[in-house]
Design an enzyme around this catalytic site. Structure first.
Site, short mmCIF file in Angstrom:
data_model
loop_
_atom_site.label_atom_id
_atom_site.label_comp_id
_atom_site.label_asym_id
_atom_site.label_seq_id
_atom_site.Cartn_x
_atom_site.Cartn_y
_atom_site.Cartn_z
N GLY A 1 0.81 -1.21 0.00
CA GLY A 1 0.00 0.00 0.00
C GLY A 1 0.84 1.26 0.00
O GLY A 1 0.35 2.35 -0.31
N ARG A 2 2.09 1.11 0.40
CA ARG A 2 2.94 2.30 0.41
C ARG A 2 4.40 1.95 0.08
O ARG A 2 5.29 2.77 0.28
CB ARG A 2 2.88 2.99 1.75
CG ARG A 2 3.31 2.10 2.91
CD ARG A 2 3.57 2.96 4.11
NE ARG A 2 3.71 2.16 5.31
CZ ARG A 2 4.02 2.67 6.47
NH1 ARG A 2 4.24 3.95 6.58
NH2 ARG A 2 4.13 1.89 7.53
N LYS B 1 9.99 2.39 0.58
CA LYS B 1 8.84 2.34 1.49
C LYS B 1 8.40 3.77 1.79
O LYS B 1 9.20 4.57 2.28
CB LYS B 1 9.27 1.62 2.79
CG LYS B 1 8.15 1.38 3.78
CD LYS B 1 8.62 0.44 4.88
CE LYS B 1 7.60 0.31 5.99
NZ LYS B 1 8.07 -0.63 7.02
N ASP C 1 1.28 -11.42 6.88
CA ASP C 1 1.86 -10.61 5.81
C ASP C 1 3.22 -10.05 6.23
O ASP C 1 3.95 -9.50 5.41
CB ASP C 1 0.93 -9.46 5.41
CG ASP C 1 0.45 -8.66 6.61
OD1 ASP C 1 -0.13 -9.27 7.52
OD2 ASP C 1 0.66 -7.44 6.64
#
Ligand code: AMP
Ligand code: MG
Length: 490
Positions: free
Chosen positions: A95-96, A116, A255
């Site tokens: 997501g980032r 990141k 994850d």
């Protein structure tokens, strides 16, 4: 821009993940930032990757370390994955974080190069795709000390500030971390395809992972079973490593468990001060799911999720697949205990094995728990001599334990000097103590003063060295120091 006269940094990209089927990722460009500036650059790491530090330590490099420009050969993607977060399966994905590609070192080792905090991706959900400077500095220092401790981990090549605020509870300075990893393949990557019922992709992923991390198993009779076994072994070893230095990962969602066996995701992690198996630092871990002493059990739970995801490709006969997977999963506990006992023996200066060693070690831990003794300090100050540690409280339980330990040391052929050397190589003198890390991050992010953080980095580059280390890293926090709270999704 890097000028033509600039010596090229030496990137050698070979992006095998970006050549996997399109279901594995989304192609996405980093979102440019306003005013990139390099805050930290890891020269020794650059060197060990076969890069030219001089070419990367130039002001222009900030554009590359934020994603405003791409290193030659980069093919940016966001990886798809799922994950059990606090027990519940969710579709996630980067997501980032944006994977630039895989760099080959001159020795032929392959590393993911990831930015990141490089901006939103199709997996960002409601997130902004960004990271704040404080947490990225935190990941940098902790991942680097884990590496010095000899613990498998992702590493940090650079932190660059963006010149843009990120909005959390308050506006914070934004930053991008350049993360180096053996890969970013997670238990959750397998869960992603398992949840979709996409057995073909599962097979492709298993094959890719085998070649990348378990080449010795590729030719075995059942390679995927071999991969599962090796993954179980690596996690059993990793958790014992963590516990040796009092590390609490804090967010062991599936994850955040890498197939490579590296420690990954330094969000809410922290180190024990006082020994307490129930120690939790993360503000959102209200039930202590990821407490210090829960980590072996949680690793086993996560590995069971991996095994489940792999079932369709483990064996053509479903019942056989289940039986084989269970057999391997059941071996985790024995594997972990073997690693943990070996670790405790080293921490106690024991070269030989006696049946009562586990009890001897557990009794010290029980005393530390009840006395609220500092984990690092207690082990580091155990003195294999007649007199009990001068820093330990004069306590009858401890003295009795110390006498048993002294007698145990006398029953091995190695000298007390050798025992002390073994202990000093396994019991760090300094760890990134939470209160010291927080103070250094506050200075860096609110007062723009990186000096305390640099002092921290210098001290932690030689964590087994006692002489000249800063008091705030050596000593337990002063009484009355508020308990450290760490934050996820930072
Ligand atoms: P973590 O708790 O860091 O392991 O992150 C869990 C998931 O949330 C991952 O899919 C991350 O990519 C995503 N995530 C975390 N922070 C952000 C953010 N600021 N913007 C977008 N996605 C995020
Ligand atoms: Mg994560």
């Amino acid at each position: 821009m890097m000028t033509d006269e600039t010596k090229p940094p030496g990137w050698r990209f070979d992006n095998t993940y970006a050549r996997l089927p399109s279901a594995f990722y989304s192609r996405v460009q980093p979102t440019p930032v306003a005013a990139p500036r390099v805050v930290l650059f890891n020269r020794p790491l650059a060197q060990s990757l076969g890069l030219d530090p001089a070419a990367l330590a130039v002001p222009d490099a900030a554009a590359f370390f934020t994603g405003n420009q791409l290193f030659p050969g980069a093919e940016p993607i966001a990886q798809a994955y799922a994950g059990h977060q606090y027990g519940h399966l969710t579709r996630l994905g980067d997501g980032r974080a944006i994977l630039l590609g895989e760099h080959l070192t001159p020795a032929g080792q392959r590393f993911d190069i990831q930015l990141k905090g490089a901006g939103p991706t199709p997996y960002s959900r409601r997130g902004d795709g960004r990271a704040a400077l404080g947490p990225m500095l935190r990941e940098y220092v902790i991942s680097e000390v884990m590496h010095v401790f000899g613990i498998p981990t992702t590493r940090s090549l650079a932190v660059a500030s963006t010149g843009e605020p990120v909005y959390r509870e308050t506006p914070l300075p934004g930053a991008v971390l350049t993360r180096i990893a053996a890969s970013h393949i997670r238990v959750g990557t397998f869960e992603y395809f398992a949840a979709l019922g996409d057995t073909d992709s599962l097979r492709v992923l298993a094959d890719h992972t085998l070649r990348r991390h378990f080449p010795d198993r590729v030719e075995s009779e059942n390679p995927i079973l071999g991969m599962l076994e090796e993954a179980i072994e690596r996690q059993a070893s990793l958790i014992a490593h963590w516990m040796r230095v009092g590390f609490v990962h804090g967010v062991m969602n599936t994850d955040n468990m890498a197939l490579s066996g590296e420690t990954i995701d330094y969000g809410p992690c922290a180190f024990l001060d006082a020994y307490d198996p129930a120690a939790v630092f993360s503000s959102i871990d209200q039930h202590g799911r990821y407490a210090f002493g829960q980590q072996p059990g949680i690793a086993a739970w996560n590995l069971a999720r991996l095994a489940e995801a792999l079932l369709p490709v483990l064996h053509p006969e479903p019942n056989t697949a289940i039986a084989r997977a269970n057999e391997l999963l059941e071996s985790f506990s024995a594997r972990f205990h073997l690693h943990w006992l070996a670790t405790l023996r080293a921490k106690l200066g024991l070269f030989t094995a006696e049946p009562e060693d586990a009890v001897l070690a557990e009794d010290l831990l029980a005393w530390m728990h009840q006395a609220r003794a500092d984990y690092t300090h207690t082990f580091r100050n155990l003195r294999p001599a007649a007199a009990p540690s001068p820093t330990a409280p004069a306590d009858a339980t401890f003295t009795a334990w110390h006498n048993r330990w002294t007698a145990r040391l006398a029953r091995q052929p190695q000298s007390l000097t050798e025992a002390a050397q073994l202990m000093n190589a396994h019991n760090p003198a300094v760890i990134p103590r939470n209160h010291a890390v927080e103070a250094a991050l506050a200075a860096a992010t609110t007062a723009n003063d990186l000096a305390p953080f640099q002092r921290l980095l210098t001290a932690l580059a030689t964590p087994y060295e006692e002489v000249g280390q800063p008091d705030e890293l050596v000593n337990p926090p002063p009484p009355g120091t508020p308990a450290c709270r760490t934050f996820c999704g930072t």
